[in-house]
Motif scaffolding. Sequence first.
Motif, PDB file in Angstrom:
ATOM      1  N   HIS A 151       2.303   5.160   1.344  1.00 35.79           N
ATOM      2  CA  HIS A 151       1.655   6.636   1.086  1.00 35.79           C
ATOM      3  C   HIS A 151       2.618   7.803   0.769  1.00 35.79           C
ATOM      4  O   HIS A 151       3.635   7.512   0.145  1.00 35.79           O
ATOM      5  CB  HIS A 151       3.148   6.321   2.911  1.00 35.79           C
ATOM      6  N   HIS A 206       0.714  -1.327   0.005  1.00 36.09           N
ATOM      7  CA  HIS A 206      -0.494   0.132   0.583  1.00 36.09           C
ATOM      8  C   HIS A 206       0.987   0.996   0.303  1.00 36.09           C
ATOM      9  O   HIS A 206       2.262   1.794   0.564  1.00 36.09           O
ATOM     10  CB  HIS A 206      -0.649  -0.192   1.399  1.00 36.09           C
ATOM     11  N   GLU A 243       3.378  -5.232   5.746  1.00 27.90           N
ATOM     12  CA  GLU A 243       3.938  -5.488   6.210  1.00 27.90           C
ATOM     13  C   GLU A 243       3.525  -6.504   6.933  1.00 27.90           C
ATOM     14  O   GLU A 243       1.944  -7.272   6.116  1.00 27.90           O
ATOM     15  CB  GLU A 243       3.287  -4.623   7.958  1.00 27.90           C
ATOM     16  N   GLN A 280       2.522   0.880  15.564  1.00 28.03           N
ATOM     17  CA  GLN A 280       2.825   1.937  14.529  1.00 28.03           C
ATOM     18  C   GLN A 280       2.554   3.890  14.381  1.00 28.03           C
ATOM     19  O   GLN A 280       1.087   4.365  14.737  1.00 28.03           O
ATOM     20  CB  GLN A 280       2.396   1.470  13.391  1.00 28.03           C
ATOM     21  N   HIS A 313       4.442  -0.195   0.610  1.00 22.73           N
ATOM     22  CA  HIS A 313       5.524  -1.385   1.846  1.00 22.73           C
ATOM     23  C   HIS A 313       4.132  -2.235   2.217  1.00 22.73           C
ATOM     24  O   HIS A 313       3.251  -1.696   1.455  1.00 22.73           O
ATOM     25  CB  HIS A 313       5.936  -0.355   2.895  1.00 22.73           C
TER      26      HIS A 313
HETATM   27 MN    MN Z   1       1.781   1.657   5.979  1.00 20.22          MN
END
Ligand code: MN
Length: 293
Positions: free
Chosen positions: A61, A59, A105, A119, A103
């Motif tokens: 940013h 996704h 996760e 986070q 990125h």
């Molecule tokens: Mn993120």
Amino acid sequence: MSEQSHLQVTEGRAATVGALPVNRLVPRRARRTVGPWCFLDHMGPAAVSEQVGLDVGPHPHIGLQTVTWLFTGTILHRDSLGSEQLIRPGQLNLMTAGRGVAHSEETRGVYDGDVHGIQFWVAQPEATRHGEPAFEHHDDLPRLELSNGNATVLVGALAGLASPARCDTDHVGAELDLRPGESLVPLHPEHEYALVVATGSVQVDGVILTPGHLGYLGTGRDELAVATSEPARVMLIGGEPLTDELVMWWNYVARTRDEITAAHRSWTDDDGRFGAVDSPLARVDVDPPPWAH
Ligand code: MN
């Protein structure tokens, strides 16, 4: 101590990220930012396994730094710069989005057990928010001894002890590991601060702060007196109060809606602005912002 505003406590909001329950403490209506810190998800503690993972696919940013910090567990970070980095408790993953990065996760296939962490997002200033993306991992962070515990400095500086992590504005993030008793932490009177309890509970200004709440300390303090009767883990964040008006939508931090509309079009069109993440997980996409329909 002179007359000072007392700790203001705001409640978080339950949300999920991947399969993980989180408590979203920033932004809230009552508290949009603390210095440049503009987002704070307290993740878990919750179990992940081969069947159920954190597993947030690629996704995008823009305009922010992600600050990932764990108390328990392991997460694999992959990004469009080619980074592939495991993060474990006591280590810092710091990703700078600038003009655009993507990125993922992941925990499935990486870790089986409880995940507990936070986070954060830090809004980038005008000087760097249109710049190049970057990623840093730090596993050796400075530690300050307190009278009843210690403080690990993730970003910025505390009592003159500076983290090696990139810091585009004047802000600080630290984990306070407290033993029973009172500890004093030096602060910058012109900066605003807030506390988040990860485990245990603490007392500040006669107010008891527990997990699930943000304790806003405001500005004007040169010292934080924090007490606990049991071992406690607390995050301290702070910085120069933000003067910019942020516009935040989905995973984007900007100053105007047009910037966000353009970024999201780039992500949806996969036009190369965000690059590609080498991840087994599917790309995450959402409908365009409501104002762009
Ligand atoms: Mn993120």
